[in-house]
Write an enzyme that holds these catalytic residues in place. Structure first.
Site, short mmCIF file in Angstrom:
data_model
loop_
_atom_site.label_atom_id
_atom_site.label_comp_id
_atom_site.label_asym_id
_atom_site.label_seq_id
_atom_site.Cartn_x
_atom_site.Cartn_y
_atom_site.Cartn_z
N SER A 120 7.04 -18.48 4.70
CA SER A 120 8.02 -19.35 5.35
C SER A 120 8.03 -19.16 6.86
CB SER A 120 9.43 -19.04 4.83
OG SER A 120 9.53 -19.36 3.48
N HIS A 141 1.91 -23.96 4.09
CA HIS A 141 3.33 -23.87 3.78
C HIS A 141 3.66 -25.01 2.82
CE1 HIS A 141 7.73 -24.17 5.26
NE2 HIS A 141 7.63 -23.45 4.17
N GLU A 153 2.68 -28.25 5.31
CA GLU A 153 2.43 -27.91 6.72
C GLU A 153 1.28 -26.90 6.70
OE1 GLU A 153 5.73 -25.64 8.30
OE2 GLU A 153 5.50 -26.52 10.29
N ASN A 191 10.29 -24.36 9.51
CA ASN A 191 11.34 -23.36 9.30
C ASN A 191 11.97 -22.83 10.58
OD1 ASN A 191 11.56 -23.52 6.59
ND2 ASN A 191 10.02 -21.96 6.16
P1 NAD Z 1 10.31 -15.27 -5.08
O1 NAD Z 1 11.19 -14.14 -4.71
O2 NAD Z 1 10.81 -16.30 -6.03
O3 NAD Z 1 8.92 -14.73 -5.67
C1 NAD Z 1 8.16 -13.72 -5.07
C2 NAD Z 1 7.28 -13.11 -6.15
O4 NAD Z 1 6.38 -12.17 -5.54
C3 NAD Z 1 8.08 -12.33 -7.23
O5 NAD Z 1 7.78 -12.82 -8.52
C4 NAD Z 1 7.59 -10.89 -7.04
O6 NAD Z 1 7.56 -10.15 -8.26
C5 NAD Z 1 6.20 -11.13 -6.48
N1 NAD Z 1 5.62 -9.94 -5.84
C6 NAD Z 1 6.24 -9.03 -5.04
N2 NAD Z 1 5.35 -8.08 -4.68
C7 NAD Z 1 4.16 -8.41 -5.25
C8 NAD Z 1 2.86 -7.82 -5.26
N3 NAD Z 1 2.61 -6.68 -4.61
N4 NAD Z 1 1.88 -8.43 -5.95
C9 NAD Z 1 2.11 -9.58 -6.63
N5 NAD Z 1 3.32 -10.18 -6.67
C10 NAD Z 1 4.33 -9.60 -5.99
O7 NAD Z 1 9.89 -15.94 -3.70
P2 NAD Z 1 9.34 -17.44 -3.44
O8 NAD Z 1 10.49 -18.30 -3.12
O9 NAD Z 1 8.38 -17.81 -4.51
O10 NAD Z 1 8.55 -17.20 -2.06
C11 NAD Z 1 7.24 -16.70 -2.05
C12 NAD Z 1 6.64 -16.96 -0.68
O11 NAD Z 1 6.64 -18.37 -0.44
C13 NAD Z 1 7.46 -16.33 0.45
O12 NAD Z 1 6.61 -15.89 1.46
C14 NAD Z 1 8.33 -17.49 0.91
O13 NAD Z 1 8.75 -17.34 2.23
C15 NAD Z 1 7.36 -18.65 0.75
N6 NAD Z 1 7.96 -19.98 0.58
C16 NAD Z 1 9.10 -20.15 -0.15
C17 NAD Z 1 9.61 -21.43 -0.31
C18 NAD Z 1 10.82 -21.68 -1.17
O14 NAD Z 1 11.36 -22.80 -1.14
N7 NAD Z 1 11.30 -20.73 -1.95
C19 NAD Z 1 8.98 -22.53 0.30
C20 NAD Z 1 7.80 -22.32 1.04
C21 NAD Z 1 7.30 -21.03 1.17
#
Ligand code: NAD
Length: 284
Positions: A120, A141, A153, A191
């Protein structure tokens, strides 16, 4: 180069959507997380999402669902990524976690494999710096929910090569998506604006200027947005919002990015939004 096998690292909100979208567009997917129970939950969620999407189609739901699920290998073992053509990394928005994953990926994945960070806010140049393939790291993104959003993006890091951009674009075309390419900066375009807006909306709630419903209604009714900032925060995940605004604060050293205390309190209280049923609103 044709991209057939894609490693998706992290099976949370975004990893689930990316894996589903890739499988539905004919890719072999290797979905990695640290715990088996998270992967079991991911499999169930993808199954439910596909069933929901195919509900109005006349074809056999079971057949469609099974066919797509079979394209995804669910594993806690990073070693299966040794034949991946492309990686989409979606782990928790914490630099301490991401910085350990990239050297591991670097040691396992083929030399020509491109790494796309679905972060993000963390700068792509910083992510590339912990790999030995700085030219092959790019930011993608994705928007949430991934299978429903046609635009992403794309972020060009300091060393990202044109060839990597072309490979990433091709992969997105295969997924049915278009992209807008921007230069690297914490939070990129989306963001840097959205996180400030959400954080300020939480301050409004904290200051009792309006209820969550009324804050959101103003954005929907007056500006024509499909969702208000607090509904959007619940969809993204309040923990991810907090981590992202902390990344912006740390990178710019600018007090305008200080996280609202109410946001911190809600995350400490375990209110993470839609993904666990309670945030600014209650779900189910
Ligand atoms: P989330 O918390 O739902 O999921 C993160 C996952 O990563 C979890 O299942 C966790 O167990 C896993 N994880 C942690 N450490 C790990 C490791 N060492 N190896 C493998 N897996 C591991 O978070 P999310 O919302 O899915 O976000 C994930 C990424 O995407 C972040 O960087 C976030 O900023 C980005 N993002 C999120 C959104 C959104 O709307 N939620 C949108 C765009 C980008």
């Amino acid at each position: 180069m044709s991209i057939q096998t894609v490693g998706v690292v992290g099976a949370g909100v975004m990893g689930i959507g990316v894996a589903q979208n890739l499988a539905q567009t004919g890719h072999q997917v290797l979905l990695i997380d640290i715990y088996e129970d998270i992967l079991d939950k991911a499999k169930q969620e993808i199954r439910n999402n596909i069933r929901f999407q195919s509900f109005f189609k006349k074809s056999d739901h079971q057949e469609i669902t099974d066919g797509i699920i079979e394209k995804i290998e669910f594993s806690t073992n990073y070693k299966i990524l040794d034949n991946a053509d492309f990686i989409v990394e979606n782990v928790t928005e914490k630099w301490d976690i991401k910085k350990q994953i990239y050297p591991l990926l670097d040691s396992i994945c083929p030399a020509n494999c491109v790494f796309a960070a679905n972060t993000s806010a963390i700068p792509i140049t910083r992510i590339a710096s912990v790999t030995k393939r700085v030219d092959k790291v790019v930011g993608i993104h994705f928007m949430n929910p991934v299978p429903m959003k046609p635009m992403v993006e794309m972020i060009r890091g300091y060393h990202t090569s044109n060839q990597t951009i072309e490979i990433a674009k091709k992969m997105l075309t295969q997924m049915g998506k278009e992209c807008i390419i921007v230069n690297d900066s914490p939070g990129f375009v989306s963001n840097r604006v959205l996180m400030l807006t959400i954080n300020e909306a939480v301050f409004l709630l904290q200051d009792q200027v309006a209820t969550a419903e009324d804050v959101d209604k103003i954005f929907k009714g007056c500006f024509g947005h499909k969702m208000g900032p607090l509904e959007t925060a619940d969809l993204i995940g309040l923990d991810t919002i907090l981590f992202s605004i902390e990344v912006l604060y740390e990178n710019f050293n600018d007090s305008k990015y200080r996280p609202c205390p109410l946001l911190k309190k809600m995350v400490d209280a375990g209110l993470h939004g839609r993904k666990n049923g309670k945030g600014f609103y209650v779900y189910q």
